[in-house]
Design a protein around this motif. Structure first.
Motif, PDB file in Angstrom:
ATOM      1  N   LYS A  82      11.313  40.756  40.214  1.00 27.19           N
ATOM      2  CA  LYS A  82      12.497  40.010  40.643  1.00 27.19           C
ATOM      3  C   LYS A  82      13.475  39.724  39.498  1.00 27.19           C
ATOM      4  O   LYS A  82      13.062  39.362  38.398  1.00 27.19           O
ATOM      5  N   THR A  83      14.752  39.869  39.792  1.00 32.13           N
ATOM      6  CA  THR A  83      15.768  39.483  38.824  1.00 32.13           C
ATOM      7  C   THR A  83      15.890  37.967  38.850  1.00 32.13           C
ATOM      8  O   THR A  83      16.177  37.384  39.890  1.00 32.13           O
ATOM      9  N   VAL A  84      15.642  37.334  37.708  1.00 33.02           N
ATOM     10  CA  VAL A  84      15.659  35.868  37.678  1.00 33.02           C
ATOM     11  C   VAL A  84      16.915  35.322  37.010  1.00 33.02           C
ATOM     12  O   VAL A  84      17.231  34.140  37.133  1.00 33.02           O
ATOM     13  N   TYR A  85      17.616  36.179  36.294  1.00 35.57           N
ATOM     14  CA  TYR A  85      18.830  35.703  35.625  1.00 35.57           C
ATOM     15  C   TYR A  85      19.778  36.867  35.417  1.00 35.57           C
ATOM     16  O   TYR A  85      19.369  37.938  34.966  1.00 35.57           O
ATOM     17  N   CYS A  86      21.036  36.668  35.783  1.00 39.18           N
ATOM     18  CA  CYS A  86      22.003  37.744  35.606  1.00 39.18           C
ATOM     19  C   CYS A  86      23.355  37.099  35.372  1.00 39.18           C
ATOM     20  O   CYS A  86      23.851  36.338  36.207  1.00 39.18           O
ATOM     21  N   ASP A  87      23.913  37.336  34.219  1.00 38.85           N
ATOM     22  CA  ASP A  87      25.131  36.630  33.863  1.00 38.85           C
ATOM     23  C   ASP A  87      25.970  37.525  32.957  1.00 38.85           C
ATOM     24  O   ASP A  87      25.453  38.229  32.108  1.00 38.85           O
ATOM     25  N   VAL A  88      27.285  37.496  33.170  1.00 40.61           N
ATOM     26  CA  VAL A  88      28.142  38.282  32.299  1.00 40.61           C
ATOM     27  C   VAL A  88      29.295  37.416  31.839  1.00 40.61           C
ATOM     28  O   VAL A  88      29.830  36.607  32.597  1.00 40.61           O
ATOM     29  N   LYS A  89      29.599  37.526  30.552  1.00 37.69           N
ATOM     30  CA  LYS A  89      30.608  36.633  29.987  1.00 37.69           C
ATOM     31  C   LYS A  89      31.910  37.348  29.695  1.00 37.69           C
ATOM     32  O   LYS A  89      32.914  36.709  29.427  1.00 37.69           O
ATOM     33  N   GLN A  90      31.854  38.676  29.697  1.00 37.58           N
ATOM     34  CA  GLN A  90      33.085  39.370  29.313  1.00 37.58           C
ATOM     35  C   GLN A  90      33.781  40.009  30.499  1.00 37.58           C
ATOM     36  O   GLN A  90      33.154  40.676  31.322  1.00 37.58           O
ATOM     37  N   LYS A  91      35.089  39.817  30.531  1.00 42.53           N
ATOM     38  CA  LYS A  91      35.902  40.415  31.576  1.00 42.53           C
ATOM     39  C   LYS A  91      35.877  41.936  31.397  1.00 42.53           C
ATOM     40  O   LYS A  91      35.900  42.444  30.283  1.00 42.53           O
ATOM     41  N   GLY A  92      35.794  42.643  32.499  1.00 36.98           N
ATOM     42  CA  GLY A  92      35.812  44.097  32.421  1.00 36.98           C
ATOM     43  C   GLY A  92      34.426  44.690  32.302  1.00 36.98           C
ATOM     44  O   GLY A  92      34.262  45.901  32.285  1.00 36.98           O
ATOM     45  N   VAL A  93      33.404  43.829  32.191  1.00 36.65           N
ATOM     46  CA  VAL A  93      32.024  44.316  32.158  1.00 36.65           C
ATOM     47  C   VAL A  93      31.299  43.757  33.378  1.00 36.65           C
ATOM     48  O   VAL A  93      31.425  42.572  33.689  1.00 36.65           O
ATOM     49  N   GLU A  94      30.608  44.617  34.091  1.00 44.15           N
ATOM     50  CA  GLU A  94      29.870  44.176  35.268  1.00 44.15           C
ATOM     51  C   GLU A  94      28.377  44.332  35.037  1.00 44.15           C
ATOM     52  O   GLU A  94      27.943  45.357  34.530  1.00 44.15           O
ATOM     53  N   VAL A  95      27.618  43.311  35.389  1.00 44.19           N
ATOM     54  CA  VAL A  95      26.155  43.393  35.330  1.00 44.19           C
ATOM     55  C   VAL A  95      25.655  42.958  36.712  1.00 44.19           C
ATOM     56  O   VAL A  95      25.855  41.816  37.111  1.00 44.19           O
ATOM     57  N   ILE A  96      25.053  43.881  37.443  1.00 44.16           N
ATOM     58  CA  ILE A  96      24.667  43.609  38.834  1.00 44.16           C
ATOM     59  C   ILE A  96      23.229  44.086  39.056  1.00 44.16           C
ATOM     60  O   ILE A  96      22.895  45.219  38.699  1.00 44.16           O
TER      61      ILE A  96
END
Lengths: 257, 408
Positions: free
Chosen positions: B78-92
């Motif tokens: 299971k994915t327990v944490y997914c976060d992105v701080k930079q615009k233009g980068v996607e983490v899904i």
């Protein structure tokens, strides 16, 4: 003081050195002459403590301690250092790191490097692709950082161009405190200054160029594993260049018989 | 979802297909059912038990998220944490991406075939999760994105599928750590990764493996690099593992595309690594470099490398260097394949021991024998990886530093 008594050394089962007696007092620099294969490097490597050079007989004392069976790094800690003729390349280890190791600290490396014009090489791998002159400057830089009391130089001028030979010569003179007279702020009489010298040196040379920069105290000739009488290094050099090592051999034979 | 049905069908037919290389693993011995974990907040990340946190840090995941552009953290299935701080980068998470984004299907199983072997098939049949990381055109990730695939449940087979896309002109750096709980002994990790490096894009991917002694690991990955693109792939595995087998492939499909693959492997007793890299150079101006440094302390390491030059005016070099320190086997298999006049390909392979001369040289500068050996070994492992952002370089140095004690 370095004292060698009746030393016999074997390399790969072959006797290389025989009945070697040598004494280097604090402040003294000796020059070692001899043809190729006479055992000069063997003598230096044995003093440094390389295990492949087996001491079969005799003893080596340094600062009053019997170091005949002491491991290399303990000799280094006791104050023996060497400038190699063909040191190995170590990939991935930077020259800067090695100088820091020698100095046992991280600061001041740039300043030391500047003195031998070697700042640009600090981030290069140790001895990787170095020219003859660069190797010598790297070795001297390591010795400067290490600051040992007894320094062994294996042909410090070999492969060095005429421009760099002065730098190499002067640096060795500085390491061996041969420049004490010239150092600023020292106004004591010349003889007294000589007494202030504590560093000991043993230099292998073929050409003798180095003698233009360093006032060596004594010279000796090593021939087929035997060490000749002690004499003025200039005189020995003159003798060798005029009549070859053969003449010196006669001198040795004359002594030993 | 018709295409998924087709993929599943294809996977089913390959479920018993043995891999071309590496010891065969009986996947029936492992559990595949989902493991419940609650989702974490950034604060929870910081509050993880110290020993768990240490494992994460050792595999490149910094729980403080300082100097990171984003974080992906999967525990077991299971994915327990997914976060992105930079615009233009996607983490899904990939399961989310498959449901919500139509474009994902243009990348899913497009480089790696689902029926390569039973491992790829098993990943599709029991997909747990994984990530899609994408840098939009022209985006430059300031800091690396960190991703961690963590195994906590004893006897689990973790199935992961990742897709990484560096769109045209973008620059993306990823640290991907794979690790286990400090208490885990046995498990399997199957990971499929598809890398897309588009025109003039730059992707740096550093994978740190930090496994347990009885883990079997079967990554399957393919990268596709377009015109002017750069793919830098670093792999570090210095901890014991039962068996890792992987032979990632890179396709340089556009002119002047570049791939550089670096790996650092330390083989401990009982470990078996069969690891390599394969690069196809398909257009003029393509360049490739494969460099591996391996150390055996009693393990078995097969270091492969395969360069295939299909057209003139390509340049490629392969370097496999191994040190046997405390027994074990290092088997270097470098292969060069030129298919045209005008290819320029070379290799350099060496397996040996530390030169005594180097040890004594350092000893004469005051180091003990152990200190000298360790200095030389660290030098051997510190490969210059050009173009690496300093945060990544620091991670790699840390990994080398930390395992230094284990090696000696």
């Amino acid at each position: 003081m370095l004292v060698i008594e009746d030393l016999q050394v074997e390399l790969a089962g072959q006797t290389i050195l025989n009945h070697i007696d040598l004494e280097i007092k604090p402040g003294e620099t000796h020059v070692l002459f001899g043809p190729n294969g006479s055992g000069k490097t063997t003598l230096l490597m044995t003093i440094m403590g390389y295990p492949q050079y087996h001491v079969k007989k005799g003893k080596i004392f340094f600062k009053g301690k019997d170091i005949t069976n002491m491991p290399i790094h303990e000799r280094a800690e006791l104050g023996i250092g060497m400038s190699y003729q063909r040191p190995p390349t170590i990939h991935g280890v930077k020259t800067r790191q090695l100088v820091q190791i020698c100095a046992k600290r991280k600061q001041g490396v740039e300043e030391l490097a500047r003195r031998v014009n070697f700042e640009d090489f600090l981030d290069r791998d140790v001895n990787d692709g170095f020219s003859g002159g660069e190797i010598k400057r790297s070795e001297l830089l390591q010795l400067m950082a290490q600051d040992p009391d007894l320094m062994l130089f294996d042909e410090p001028e070999s492969g060095v161009d005429m421009e760099n030979i002065a730098l190499v010569g002067k640096t060795i003179a500085m390491l061996l405190q041969k420049d004490l007279e010239e150092r600023e702020g020292n106004n004591r009489p010349k003889m007294q200054k000589k007494l202030e010298r504590t560093k000991m040196g043993l230099i292998i040379t073929h050409t003798g160029y180095i003698l233009d920069y360093i006032a060596a105290d004594k010279g000796q000739v090593l021939y087929e594993g035997y060490l000749s009488c002690v004499s003025n290094p200039r005189e020995i050099l003159n003798c060798i260049s005029k009549s070859g090592y053969k003449e010196c051999v006669r001198c040795i034979i004359g002594q030993n018989s | 979802m018709h295409y998924r049905a087709e993929l599943l069908e294809k996977a089913k037919r390959a479920i018993n297909k043995k891999a071309a290389l590496g010891p065969d693993v009986d996947l029936q011995e492992f559990e595949k059912a989902g493991v419940a974990h609650k989702e974490l907040t950034d604060q929870d990340l910081l509050r993880l038990p110290e020993e768990e946190k240490k494992q994460l840090i050792m595999s490149g995941l910094d729980p403080t998220e300082e100097q990171r552009s984003g974080t992906f953290f999967q525990m077991d299935t299971k994915t327990v944490y997914c976060d992105v701080k930079q615009k233009g980068v996607e983490v899904i998470p990939i399961r989310v991406a498959l449901q919500e984004y139509e474009w994902v299907k243009d990348y899913y199983w497009k480089l790696v075939s689902v029926d390569v072997d039973k491992y790829t098939a098993s990943v599709e049949l029991n997909l747990h999760d994984g990530y899609v990381i994408r840098a939009l055109p022209g985006t430059r990730s300031v800091y690396p994105i960190q991703a961690c695939l963590y195994l906590g449940k004893e006897g689990l087979q973790q199935n992961v599928h990742n897709i990484i896309i560096a769109e045209e002109g973008s620059e993306l750096h990823i640290i991907n750590g794979c690790t286990t709980s400090p208490h885990l002994k046995r498990g399997a990790h199957l990971g499929v990764t598809e890398y897309y490096v588009k025109k003039n894009a730059k992707l740096t991917f550093t994978m740190i493996h930090n496994w347990a002694e009885d883990m079997v690991v079967r990554p399957r990955s393919v990268a596709r690099v377009e015109e002017g693109g750069l793919f830098l792939n670093n792999y570090i595995c210095m901890k014991p593992v039962k068996s890792v087998q992987m032979y990632p492939t890179t396709q340089l499909v556009g002119e002047n595309a570049v791939a550089r693959l670096y790996s650092i492997i330390v083989g401990s007793p009982g470990s078996e690594h069969d690891v390599g890299g394969r690069v196809y150079l398909k257009k003029p101006g393509c360049r490739a470099e494969i460099v591996s440094r391996t150390i055996s302390n009693g393990g078995k390491i097969i270091a492969r490398g395969h360069l295939i030059g299909e057209v003139p005016e390509i340049k490629a070099h392969l370097e496999c260097k191994g040190l046997i320190l405390k027994g074990g086997v290092i088997h270097a298999i470098p292969e060069l394949e030129g298919h045209a006049e005008g290819v320029e390909m070379s290799h350099e392979a060496a397996v040996g021991k530390i030169a005594q001369e180097q040890i004594t040289y350092l000893m004469s500068r005051g180091l003990s024998e152990e200190q000298a050996t360790s200095t030389i070994v660290r030098g051997f492992l510190s490969v210059d990886m050009p173009g690496l952002p300093y945060q990544l370089k620091a991670e790699i140095d840390k990994a080398i530093e930390a395992s230094d004690k284990d090696m000696m």
